[in-house]
Write a protein that holds these residues in place. Structure first.
Motif, mmCIF file in Angstrom:
data_model
loop_
_atom_site.group_PDB
_atom_site.id
_atom_site.type_symbol
_atom_site.label_atom_id
_atom_site.label_comp_id
_atom_site.label_asym_id
_atom_site.label_seq_id
_atom_site.Cartn_x
_atom_site.Cartn_y
_atom_site.Cartn_z
ATOM 1 N N ALA A 391 29.279 11.926 68.056
ATOM 2 C CA ALA A 391 30.483 12.255 68.817
ATOM 3 C C ALA A 391 30.349 11.737 70.237
ATOM 4 C CB ALA A 391 30.722 13.761 68.820
ATOM 5 N N THR A 392 31.464 11.341 70.820
ATOM 6 C CA THR A 392 31.460 10.835 72.190
ATOM 7 C C THR A 392 31.940 11.880 73.191
ATOM 8 O OG1 THR A 392 33.697 9.947 71.893
ATOM 9 C CG2 THR A 392 31.840 8.480 71.417
ATOM 10 N N SER A 393 32.420 13.017 72.688
ATOM 11 C CA SER A 393 32.923 14.081 73.559
ATOM 12 C C SER A 393 31.931 15.235 73.596
ATOM 13 C CB SER A 393 34.288 14.583 73.058
ATOM 14 O OG SER A 393 35.212 13.520 72.958
ATOM 15 N N LEU A 394 32.174 16.164 74.507
ATOM 16 C CA LEU A 394 31.328 17.347 74.633
ATOM 17 C C LEU A 394 31.678 18.367 73.559
ATOM 18 C CD1 LEU A 394 31.532 17.917 78.497
ATOM 19 C CD2 LEU A 394 29.728 16.744 77.225
ATOM 20 N N TRP A 395 30.723 19.248 73.259
ATOM 21 C CA TRP A 395 30.980 20.438 72.442
ATOM 22 C C TRP A 395 30.348 21.612 73.184
ATOM 23 C CZ3 TRP A 395 29.420 21.146 66.586
ATOM 24 C CH2 TRP A 395 30.202 22.157 66.031
ATOM 25 N N PRO A 396 30.956 22.012 74.312
ATOM 26 C CA PRO A 396 30.306 22.967 75.220
ATOM 27 C C PRO A 396 30.628 24.426 74.951
ATOM 28 C CG PRO A 396 32.269 22.111 76.263
ATOM 29 C CD PRO A 396 32.215 21.497 74.882
ATOM 30 N N TYR A 397 31.309 24.724 73.850
ATOM 31 C CA TYR A 397 31.825 26.068 73.643
ATOM 32 C C TYR A 397 30.744 26.971 73.032
ATOM 33 C CZ TYR A 397 35.446 22.506 73.381
ATOM 34 O OH TYR A 397 36.189 21.372 73.581
ATOM 35 N N HIS A 398 30.182 27.864 73.831
ATOM 36 C CA HIS A 398 29.210 28.834 73.339
ATOM 37 C C HIS A 398 29.361 30.119 74.149
ATOM 38 C CE1 HIS A 398 27.176 26.975 76.755
ATOM 39 N NE2 HIS A 398 26.370 28.026 76.819
ATOM 40 N N LEU A 399 29.197 31.251 73.482
ATOM 41 C CA LEU A 399 29.433 32.534 74.127
ATOM 42 C C LEU A 399 28.955 33.657 73.214
ATOM 43 C CD1 LEU A 399 31.942 33.277 72.166
ATOM 44 C CD2 LEU A 399 33.370 32.389 73.960
ATOM 45 N N THR A 400 29.085 34.886 73.703
ATOM 46 C CA THR A 400 28.953 36.076 72.860
ATOM 47 C C THR A 400 30.352 36.570 72.567
ATOM 48 O OG1 THR A 400 26.827 36.719 73.822
ATOM 49 C CG2 THR A 400 28.095 38.425 72.711
ATOM 50 N N PRO A 401 30.812 36.526 71.316
ATOM 51 C CA PRO A 401 32.183 36.956 71.018
ATOM 52 C C PRO A 401 32.359 38.453 71.244
ATOM 53 C CG PRO A 401 30.977 36.479 69.000
ATOM 54 C CD PRO A 401 30.085 36.068 70.116
#
Length: 735
Positions: A391-401
């Motif tokens: 992938a050339t884009s970011l995948w920055p989505y991380h958290l505690t739901p």
């Protein structure tokens, strides 16, 4: 402080973490702070030891400390009642309980939350003007008249959430009296499910007061719950006057005289009353509404992580091959052979932004472990994974739901899955069976996968993996899963997240995440050590004079040897498959972090350690003595060749459970003696090089000896179509 933003190669995105008013921020395991205020540039926090002092940390600094495991945030540490639970159970979580205790705690928690949801729904309807023809909700209280019908209703509701699959244990419906007791503990414990667990050790605290005295004291303490709002001091004076009056009569009869309680004892009795009930009597029911409203009557979701939906989707290869135009190349016998092949994928989507937080493929029906792996993926930075997939884009989505909505299938309602969600500090919800519209975002996402991405997948799915060698049938299935997962991730990260979304009024999921995360912040994920406590694989080990040994590595500390001196030789050890520099050892009341005795780098994974052992074995057959320097050199070769990055992605590998770890122990590390011959105590591994061919199978040793599934026929070799020169994605994705 190291420049983690550069090292993780995510220079254009730094998450904004949300800090609640009741949070405790811990830095380096010993500096404790309380939040003061947050802004778009950082957080102002105050040391608990000196509340008047103020310290500022930018969002970049917070992110760097989170990445280096220096930062821990407990969002509800200072919340009312949580100190009682901590005093009883320390750092223990629901996942650390025995199975029967886990079932009891989770079951009673569902009854308590069900009561709160019903009460909130009633209060909301009572505050609104009733609509013509709408049913009137019944009043909710802790009285017998209410509980007589409410508890059976909750029992039916909880039972109705279960459907097909694995039979799970459940807790018996509590009696009215018992429910009032557990609800009192739940409320006074700050809505922490651990407050419902049984105490370890001594359960009964002996009272030195005479029972006849306590009866009178209790009568007057309950008068505190009155709309006239009497003070504790006034009630104590009234109690003293009443005891003087009673003692006059008892003295004439030669009976034991009643005693007047001390101020602290009497105030303690008042404070031990059901705080929910006391507040309702003194202030009114509206004022007694709980701080955290445990209701989910709609999808009015604003914040990233406020609600996350998870579900399982079955991939039908016949349909996929038909959409891509490859089905016409197959003979009838080939179609018959491939018809039974099914792949499953567990997906988690954030409702507020429609961003994908986790994807996990499995070659068979989703298991509890696959769901737990997806939960771990939510709390993990996926920048490295996105790069691996091309992938050339970011995948920055991380958290505690904050809340997770799942299907009612067995894997999602299993005891361990619910326990892990609870240990993470997030709520969970299972909509009634037969109502998929309540989880509409995830259902629509699957429809999007099945229709709008087909032109993108043409020529990519099930292509040249069949030309890579003479693989057995189950090996070809494994490679097909790996490739499909890689391509899916690439499509999600590069296309889906950056297309206008009708469910977001034309905004892209990525832009929605960036906007809302800056506006509201996101719940920070747990630090690496806590993730190991929750998600780590558990094995049993003996404590020796060298500590505990796992795969030739010794883990040692003074605290561990103290456990050994208590004649407790066998302990439960949890291992992080992504980092072998430390393990967690169960002490009986919590997890103890024990560092490796040898100079093990922080970022060393089990795949790399096994791969290095295989390589060294080839070079030195029959030798059981290993030099740490030789092993780390082999790890670096795997990293520079791109094999380590592929293996660490862990996209569709089989679950790494205790049985698998013990098997690898016997196969590669039985009798091995690891000699630490390094001069430096902080060795640095070579950077991960991402393979030019993302379909490379990775390191052999961990997942290459999986048994063939008799129900999965061999994948038919299909020549891939030529990749289109230009791919034009759909202009809008709707769900």
């Amino acid at each position: 402080m190291p420049n983690l933003i550069a090292s993780t190669r995510v220079p254009t995105y730094v998450p904004t973490y949300f800090l609640s008013a009741t949070a405790r921020v811990t830095i380096d395991g010993k500096l404790h702070y309380k939040p003061v205020e947050s802004s778009d540039i950082g957080h102002v926090i105050a040391p608990e030891s000196n509340p008047a002092r103020r310290e500022f940390f930018s969002h970049v600094q917070f992110y760097e400390m989170m990445c280096t495991d220096r930062l821990e945030v407990d969002q509800e540490y200072h919340y009312h009642g949580r100190e009682k639970t901590r005093a009883r159970f320390g750092d223990a979580r629901v996942t650390d309980l025995a199975e029967d205790a886990m079932v009891r705690v989770l079951g009673n928690t569902e009854y308590c939350k069900g009561f709160l949801r019903r009460k909130a729904a009633y209060e909301a309807s009572a505050a609104e003007k009733p609509k013509k023809g709408s049913p009137k909700l019944r009043r909710i209280s802790l009285s017998d008249a209410c509980l007589d019908w409410l508890l059976p209703d909750l029992e039916a509701e909880i039972a109705g959430q279960k459907r097909g699959g694995k039979v799970t244990k459940s807790v018996a419906r509590p009696s009215n009296r018992h429910f009032r007791r557990i609800f009192k503990r739940f409320y006074e414990g700050g809505y922490d499910p651990m407050s419902l667990a049984a105490r370890t050790g001594s359960r009964v605290r002996i009272s030195y007061h005479h029972p006849e005295d306590v009866v009178i004291w209790d009568e007057f303490s309950r008068k505190y719950a009155h709309h006239l709002k009497p003070t504790m001091a006034k009630l104590l004076k009234e109690l003293a006057a009443e005891i003087v009056k009673l003692n006059l009569d008892r003295a004439e009869k030669g009976l034991r005289l009643h005693k007047v309680p001390g101020r602290k004892v009497f105030e303690g009795m008042i404070k031990s009353l059901n705080a929910f009930w006391v507040c309702a009597q003194r202030e009114g029911e509206e004022a007694a509404r709980k701080k955290y409203n445990i209701t989910f009557t709609g999808l009015q979701v604003e914040r990233p992580g406020e609600m996350v939906q998870m579900d399982e989707w079955t991939v039908d290869l016949i349909q996929w091959l038909g959409w891509t135009g490859m089905l016409a190349r197959l003979s009838e016998d080939e179609i018959k052979a491939i018809r039974k092949v099914r792949l499953r994928v567990v997906v988690a989507i954030d409702i507020a932004t429609r961003c994908i937080l986790a994807m996990r493929f499995t070659p068979s029906a989703a298991t509890e472990q696959a769901v737990i792996d997806s939960l771990e993926m939510m709390a993990t930075d996926k920048a490295r994974l996105a790069r691996l997939c091309g992938a050339t884009s970011l995948w920055p989505y991380h958290l505690t739901p904050e809340c997770i909505v799942t299907d009612n299938g067995g894997p999602f309602t299993g005891i361990m899955v619910r326990a892990v969600m609870t240990a993470l500090g997030c709520d969970y919800m299972n909509p009634p069976a037969g109502l998929p519209q309540m989880r509409g975002a995830i259902e629509s996402l699957f429809h999007t996968f099945a229709t709008q991405f087909m032109d993108w997948f043409e020529g990519r799915t099930f292509g040249d993996i069949f030309e890579k060698g003479d693989y057995k049938a189950h090996e070809r299935v494994s490679l097909a899963i790996d490739q499909l997962n890689l391509l899916f991730v690439q499509a999600i990260v590069d296309i889906y997240h950056h297309q206008p979304h009708s469910g977001l009024a034309g905004e892209t999921p990525h832009n929605a995440w960036m906007r809302l995360s800056r506006q509201y912040g996101v719940m920070p994920p747990p630090p690496r050590s806590v993730r190991r406590h929750i998600f780590g694989t558990t094995v049993e080990r003996d404590i020796t004079d060298q500590g505990v040994c796992f795969w030739g590595i010794h883990y040692q500390s003074k605290e561990l040897q103290q456990i050994r001196l208590q004649a407790k030789r066998k302990v439960m050890v949890r291992v992080d498959r992504f980092s072998l520099d430390a393990v967690s050892v169960w002490t009986g009341t919590g997890w103890l972090v024990v560092k490796a005795l040898e100079a093990i780098p922080e970022d060393l994974s089990i795949w790399e350690w096994v791969g290095a052992r295989r390589e060294v074995t080839v070079e030195n057959a029959g030798s059981t003595e290993l030099n740490l320097s030789t092993m780390l050199q082999a790890v670096n070769r795997l990293r520079l060749a791109g094999e380590a990055a592929t293996a660490r992605a862990n996209l569709a590998t089989q679950p790494i459970d205790a049985e698998k770890l013990n098997k690898l122990q016997l196969q590669y590390f039985d009798g091995v003696v690891l000699r630490d011959d390094l001069e430096r105590r902080d060795p640095t591994l070579a950077p991960l090089v991402f393979a030019a061919d993302p379909l490379h199978h990775g390191i052999e040793g961990v997942d290459d000896d999986l048994p063939a599934d008799e129900n999965q026929p061999a994948i038919i070799t299909i020549k891939a179509a030529k990749l289109p020169a230009a791919i034009k994605p759909a202009t809008d994705i709707s769900f």
